[in-house]
Design a protein around this motif. Sequence first.
Motif, PDB file in Angstrom:
ATOM      1  N   ARG A 270       0.867  -1.107   0.041  1.00  0.00           N
ATOM      2  CA  ARG A 270      -0.122   0.032   0.089  1.00  0.00           C
ATOM      3  C   ARG A 270       0.714   1.305   0.000  1.00  0.00           C
ATOM      4  O   ARG A 270       0.765   2.149  -0.749  1.00  0.00           O
ATOM      5  N   ALA A 271       1.849   1.181   0.885  1.00  0.00           N
ATOM      6  CA  ALA A 271       2.646   2.363   1.045  1.00  0.00           C
ATOM      7  C   ALA A 271       3.621   2.538  -0.357  1.00  0.00           C
ATOM      8  O   ALA A 271       3.391   3.820  -0.817  1.00  0.00           O
ATOM      9  N   ALA A 272       4.178   1.567  -0.802  1.00  0.00           N
ATOM     10  CA  ALA A 272       4.652   1.553  -2.349  1.00  0.00           C
ATOM     11  C   ALA A 272       3.704   2.157  -3.402  1.00  0.00           C
ATOM     12  O   ALA A 272       4.063   2.765  -4.163  1.00  0.00           O
ATOM     13  N   PHE A 273       2.479   1.563  -3.369  1.00  0.00           N
ATOM     14  CA  PHE A 273       1.472   2.024  -4.326  1.00  0.00           C
ATOM     15  C   PHE A 273       1.216   3.477  -4.127  1.00  0.00           C
ATOM     16  O   PHE A 273       1.199   4.461  -5.266  1.00  0.00           O
ATOM     17  N   LYS A 274       1.180   4.119  -3.161  1.00  0.00           N
ATOM     18  CA  LYS A 274       0.844   5.449  -2.913  1.00  0.00           C
ATOM     19  C   LYS A 274       2.107   6.173  -2.806  1.00  0.00           C
ATOM     20  O   LYS A 274       2.058   7.644  -2.745  1.00  0.00           O
ATOM     21  N   GLY A 275       3.363   5.925  -2.893  1.00  0.00           N
ATOM     22  CA  GLY A 275       4.481   6.458  -2.931  1.00  0.00           C
ATOM     23  C   GLY A 275       4.992   7.126  -1.438  1.00  0.00           C
ATOM     24  O   GLY A 275       5.566   8.148  -1.344  1.00  0.00           O
ATOM     25  N   ARG A 276       4.545   6.376  -0.510  1.00  0.00           N
ATOM     26  CA  ARG A 276       4.826   7.118   0.886  1.00  0.00           C
ATOM     27  C   ARG A 276       6.222   6.458   1.263  1.00  0.00           C
ATOM     28  O   ARG A 276       6.494   5.351   2.138  1.00  0.00           O
ATOM     29  N   ILE A 277       7.124   7.315   0.894  1.00  0.00           N
ATOM     30  CA  ILE A 277       8.524   6.989   1.262  1.00  0.00           C
ATOM     31  C   ILE A 277       9.233   6.661   2.587  1.00  0.00           C
ATOM     32  O   ILE A 277       9.767   5.706   2.967  1.00  0.00           O
ATOM     33  N   GLU A 278       8.633   7.440   3.491  1.00  0.00           N
ATOM     34  CA  GLU A 278       8.939   7.343   4.957  1.00  0.00           C
ATOM     35  C   GLU A 278       8.048   6.437   5.758  1.00  0.00           C
ATOM     36  O   GLU A 278       8.691   5.758   6.560  1.00  0.00           O
ATOM     37  N   ILE A 279       6.927   5.992   5.197  1.00  0.00           N
ATOM     38  CA  ILE A 279       6.253   4.937   5.576  1.00  0.00           C
ATOM     39  C   ILE A 279       7.098   3.713   5.192  1.00  0.00           C
ATOM     40  O   ILE A 279       7.104   2.735   5.950  1.00  0.00           O
ATOM     41  N   VAL A 280       7.504   3.662   3.902  1.00  0.00           N
ATOM     42  CA  VAL A 280       8.154   2.194   3.383  1.00  0.00           C
ATOM     43  C   VAL A 280       9.419   2.108   4.178  1.00  0.00           C
ATOM     44  O   VAL A 280       9.694   1.119   4.434  1.00  0.00           O
ATOM     45  N   LYS A 281      10.281   3.164   4.664  1.00  0.00           N
ATOM     46  CA  LYS A 281      11.380   3.177   5.319  1.00  0.00           C
ATOM     47  C   LYS A 281      11.067   2.660   6.695  1.00  0.00           C
ATOM     48  O   LYS A 281      11.748   1.473   7.298  1.00  0.00           O
ATOM     49  N   LEU A 282       9.995   2.950   7.345  1.00  0.00           N
ATOM     50  CA  LEU A 282       9.491   2.532   8.931  1.00  0.00           C
ATOM     51  C   LEU A 282       9.084   0.942   8.489  1.00  0.00           C
ATOM     52  O   LEU A 282       9.621   0.234   9.513  1.00  0.00           O
ATOM     53  N   LEU A 283       8.501   0.760   7.635  1.00  0.00           N
ATOM     54  CA  LEU A 283       8.077  -0.530   7.569  1.00  0.00           C
ATOM     55  C   LEU A 283       9.230  -1.693   7.153  1.00  0.00           C
ATOM     56  O   LEU A 283       9.160  -2.811   7.992  1.00  0.00           O
ATOM     57  N   LEU A 284      10.131  -1.260   6.411  1.00  0.00           N
ATOM     58  CA  LEU A 284      11.471  -1.991   6.071  1.00  0.00           C
ATOM     59  C   LEU A 284      12.091  -2.222   7.242  1.00  0.00           C
ATOM     60  O   LEU A 284      12.791  -3.227   7.726  1.00  0.00           O
ATOM     61  N   ASP A 285      12.148  -0.950   8.370  1.00  0.00           N
ATOM     62  CA  ASP A 285      13.148  -1.186   9.466  1.00  0.00           C
ATOM     63  C   ASP A 285      12.191  -1.941  10.638  1.00  0.00           C
ATOM     64  O   ASP A 285      13.054  -2.549  11.412  1.00  0.00           O
ATOM     65  N   HIS A 286      11.026  -2.212  10.249  1.00  0.00           N
ATOM     66  CA  HIS A 286      10.428  -3.120  11.306  1.00  0.00           C
ATOM     67  C   HIS A 286      10.017  -4.798  10.631  1.00  0.00           C
ATOM     68  O   HIS A 286       9.402  -5.284  11.139  1.00  0.00           O
ATOM     69  N   GLY A 287      10.968  -4.831   9.634  1.00  0.00           N
ATOM     70  CA  GLY A 287      10.943  -6.191   9.237  1.00  0.00           C
ATOM     71  C   GLY A 287       9.880  -6.556   8.094  1.00  0.00           C
ATOM     72  O   GLY A 287       9.580  -7.760   7.830  1.00  0.00           O
ATOM     73  N   ALA A 288       9.790  -5.531   7.385  1.00  0.00           N
ATOM     74  CA  ALA A 288       8.541  -5.904   6.053  1.00  0.00           C
ATOM     75  C   ALA A 288       9.244  -6.647   5.161  1.00  0.00           C
ATOM     76  O   ALA A 288      10.541  -6.292   4.845  1.00  0.00           O
ATOM     77  N   LEU A 289       8.778  -7.641   4.504  1.00  0.00           N
ATOM     78  CA  LEU A 289       9.167  -8.503   3.505  1.00  0.00           C
ATOM     79  C   LEU A 289       9.283  -7.724   2.206  1.00  0.00           C
ATOM     80  O   LEU A 289       8.151  -7.403   1.881  1.00  0.00           O
ATOM     81  N   VAL A 290      10.183  -7.551   1.629  1.00  0.00           N
ATOM     82  CA  VAL A 290      10.755  -6.700   0.382  1.00  0.00           C
ATOM     83  C   VAL A 290       9.983  -7.233  -0.574  1.00  0.00           C
ATOM     84  O   VAL A 290       9.681  -6.455  -1.698  1.00  0.00           O
ATOM     85  N   ASP A 291      10.138  -8.524  -0.862  1.00  0.00           N
ATOM     86  CA  ASP A 291       9.646  -9.146  -2.204  1.00  0.00           C
ATOM     87  C   ASP A 291       8.432  -9.844  -1.802  1.00  0.00           C
ATOM     88  O   ASP A 291       8.236 -10.832  -2.696  1.00  0.00           O
ATOM     89  N   VAL A 292       7.702  -9.452  -1.054  1.00  0.00           N
ATOM     90  CA  VAL A 292       6.208 -10.280  -0.616  1.00  0.00           C
ATOM     91  C   VAL A 292       5.496 -10.214  -1.887  1.00  0.00           C
ATOM     92  O   VAL A 292       5.255  -9.015  -2.471  1.00  0.00           O
ATOM     93  N   VAL A 293       4.688 -11.190  -2.461  1.00  0.00           N
ATOM     94  CA  VAL A 293       3.913 -11.192  -3.444  1.00  0.00           C
ATOM     95  C   VAL A 293       2.445 -11.473  -3.173  1.00  0.00           C
ATOM     96  O   VAL A 293       1.985 -11.849  -2.185  1.00  0.00           O
ATOM     97  N   ASP A 294       1.515 -10.275  -3.603  1.00  0.00           N
ATOM     98  CA  ASP A 294       0.277 -10.414  -3.332  1.00  0.00           C
ATOM     99  C   ASP A 294      -0.556 -11.497  -4.128  1.00  0.00           C
ATOM    100  O   ASP A 294      -0.067 -12.164  -4.979  1.00  0.00           O
ATOM    101  N   ASP A 295      -2.033 -11.553  -4.004  1.00  0.00           N
ATOM    102  CA  ASP A 295      -2.698 -12.305  -4.768  1.00  0.00           C
ATOM    103  C   ASP A 295      -2.729 -12.402  -6.364  1.00  0.00           C
ATOM    104  O   ASP A 295      -3.040 -13.352  -6.979  1.00  0.00           O
ATOM    105  N   ALA A 296      -2.354 -11.110  -6.924  1.00  0.00           N
ATOM    106  CA  ALA A 296      -2.106 -11.145  -8.311  1.00  0.00           C
ATOM    107  C   ALA A 296      -0.888 -11.207  -8.912  1.00  0.00           C
ATOM    108  O   ALA A 296      -0.401 -11.334  -9.826  1.00  0.00           O
ATOM    109  N   GLY A 297       0.125 -11.485  -7.884  1.00  0.00           N
ATOM    110  CA  GLY A 297       1.481 -11.817  -8.247  1.00  0.00           C
ATOM    111  C   GLY A 297       2.269 -10.586  -8.235  1.00  0.00           C
ATOM    112  O   GLY A 297       3.600 -10.572  -8.818  1.00  0.00           O
ATOM    113  N   TYR A 298       1.897  -9.564  -7.540  1.00  0.00           N
ATOM    114  CA  TYR A 298       2.613  -8.342  -7.671  1.00  0.00           C
ATOM    115  C   TYR A 298       3.299  -8.048  -6.304  1.00  0.00           C
ATOM    116  O   TYR A 298       2.838  -8.423  -5.135  1.00  0.00           O
TER     117      TYR A 298
END
Length: 469
Positions: free
Chosen positions: A383-411
Amino acid sequence: MDRLVKPDLKEVELVFQRGQKCYTSFKLTNLMHTMSVAVSLTTTNPSVFSINHPFSIIPPLSSLSYTLLLSDLSDKPPLSSPADVIMVRSSMLPTGKAHQDDLRRLFSKPGPHVFRDATIPVSFIGPLVAEFLIFHHTQVPEVSSFFKKAISGCSGPELTKLLTPAIASGYADFITDLIDAGGDVNFKHLDGRSLIPLAVRAGDIDVLKILIASGCRISNSLDSVLHEAAAMNRVDLMEVLFAGYSDMDMNLADSDGRTPIHVAAVQGHVKVIEFCLSIGGNPDTVDRKGWTPLHYAASEGYLEAVRCLLNCSNAKYVVNKDGKTAFSLAVDNGHSHLLDLLHLGDVLLRAARIDDIHGMKSCLAEGAMVNGRDQNGWTPLHRAAFKGRIEIVKLLLDHGALVDVVDDAGYTPLHCAVEMGHVQVALLLVARGATAKVKSLKGVAAINLNCFKNHPSHVHPLCHEKERV
């Protein structure tokens, strides 16, 4: 000559009475035309049985009655295998007269003068014998033959009354024998309930099928058999009930307003919940307290049941009569493992969408799962990448967000950033380990980071959807 006397029956039947003396009568007939016959009667178990005339004289072509007495005043029938028998011996008596001592001496010595005329089996019949066998069938050898004999001495109402304990025992052969002998499968208890709930509680598929095949009618409003089966986690019983009765209603409520799905949710029975849903069960029904099945599953802390219900229910934020949502009940009962599913995951996704970094930090501190998914398989990072929320993206990655996780459509999140033209977010994701060329699960073309476009021709299906809260 084969024999001198003939019994009037092939088997002596005793109606057993608990703790009482039981007796029955039979006759012997002298087959001799001109000579009296002396008779000796003995049993294989003299400590249990006695006969009123162990030695007697029967005139020519005459009959004499005898009484077999059960002298053992027991609380249970003295069944034995093989069955106890009465042994009939006879001898010709030309004089036609003799004292008891003379008769005793006559039969004390074997020889050609003594005839073995008959062996008469002794059997026990009646409802008390059948009841004993129902409750002790695992301890009695050849129980089926004993049972069939026992119920041969029962009346129609007695047979019907025996159906209740027989069903509770779960012994299918007993039910078949009772029905074949005349037991009424449509007997109703004082509360109006049929025999089907008893069969469900017994948990025996064969017993249930026998009753249904025998025409046992059911009262949905009184019997609540689906609720019973749901509480027992018995999908197989529920399937048999639906196959046997066309008017089964999965959304029928009991006196508390609960449907079978409520009952299954209280116990965390996921397979039952799935079955109920598959045949039209409504997961959003509220009971008299205003509780949905999700309220119960959340209150009890059943993770898989909660997941199952969330996949098909809109009840996540339904408030019961005490003002509680499913999330509130999970909090009250200390089920922290449910909090993300029931509320925090939604909050985290919303924070990612609206660029609320303070709200996201608070939500993560409360235990929100950084890699939780929505109904489309999107994580907060998608969601953050889709909206371009770079600070949110940083925060999520710092908290262990999986960077290559795939959604139901393969994205992946990188797909989302590239397709929406968010260059800095895309570069950050690549710098944090995202694969620059990733083939999705559904074969989406590889990403070329050198070809960003403000209006890409191929965009994620959700890009055209209205933004979700």
